[in-house]
Design an enzyme around this catalytic site. Structure first.
Site, PDB file in Angstrom:
ATOM      1  N   ARG A 180       1.886   6.792  -7.869  1.00 14.04           N
ATOM      2  CA  ARG A 180       2.956   6.773  -6.868  1.00 14.04           C
ATOM      3  C   ARG A 180       4.278   7.318  -7.407  1.00 14.04           C
ATOM      4  NH1 ARG A 180      -0.272   2.313  -4.821  1.00 14.04           N
ATOM      5  NH2 ARG A 180       0.534   1.007  -6.491  1.00 14.04           N
TER       6      ARG A 180
ATOM      7  N   GLU B 183      -3.070  -7.760 -16.337  1.00 18.31           N
ATOM      8  CA  GLU B 183      -3.503  -9.118 -16.000  1.00 18.31           C
ATOM      9  C   GLU B 183      -4.942  -9.365 -16.488  1.00 18.31           C
ATOM     10  OE1 GLU B 183      -2.564  -9.842 -11.974  1.00 18.31           O
ATOM     11  OE2 GLU B 183      -3.250 -11.938 -12.070  1.00 18.31           O
TER      12      GLU B 183
END
Ligand code: AMP
Length: 174
Positions: free
Chosen positions: A61, A98
């Site tokens: 992005r 994560e």
């Protein structure tokens, strides 16, 4: 166009890509020429006196606005890609996510010690991604590094992950 107007256009998608995340979907702004123009002109204004020689966009992005700002600044564009995508010799940086680790790469000949670098991503959340990108760029010994975002989620304190000596600028804050 104001920060408030843009905020009204960015779509919030609850629980995407997982429960508990409030995803800021910028495609509803990118589809509008007035918003695209605002992102480009506001970022260009903020960096026009900094002597930027390379604008780096973080996959994927960060690839949308970064090249438009690079053109306006008279700088080059360099993609920061996920592992295995760049065809020539690369410099790498791994970082903790994560679940497990991730690796990002830049072509070895894309930066040199006399570059002044503006790193760009669409959004600053926890800061893990930009921290890795900064550590990667530091390996090239460049003159100065700036970090820029369209959106910053203030409550996640991503700025704390960004070390001393790197100026941070975001157009919109939540
Ligand atoms: P972080 O490493 O936590 O700062 O996450 C930044 C990266 O994840 C950016 O490349 C964003 O595109 C994406 N991201 C993280 N959280 C969000 C969110 N709430 N909405 C949209 N994109 C997000």
């Amino acid at each position: 166009m104001t920060q408030q107007e843009i905020k009204g256009i960015i779509r919030n998608v609850p629980d995407f890509p997982q429960k508990g995340i409030q995803f800021k979907d910028l495609t509803t702004a990118f589809v509008r020429p007035d918003c695209l123009n605002w992102f480009q002109t506001e970022l260009t204004k903020a960096y026009q006196d900094k002597g930027i020689t390379k604008v780096l966009g973080i996959e994927s992005r960060g690839f949308i606005i970064a090249p438009t700002v690079a053109m306006a600044l008279g700088a080059g564009f360099v993609p920061v890609r996920k592992k295995g995508k760049l065809p020539a010799e690369v410099v790498q940086q791994s970082y903790l996510k994560e679940y497990g680790t991730d690796t990002i790469e830049i072509h070895k000949d894309a930066l040199s010690p006399d570059d002044v670098v503006m790193i760009h991503d669409d959004l600053l959340a926890t800061g893990g991604t930009i921290e890795a990108a900064i550590n990667l760029v530091r390996k090239f010994g460049v003159k100065k590094i700036y970090a820029s975002f369209l959106v910053e989620l203030d409550a996640l304190e991503g700025r704390k992950a960004i070390g001393e000596g790197v100026e941070v600028y975001s157009l919109i804050h939540y």
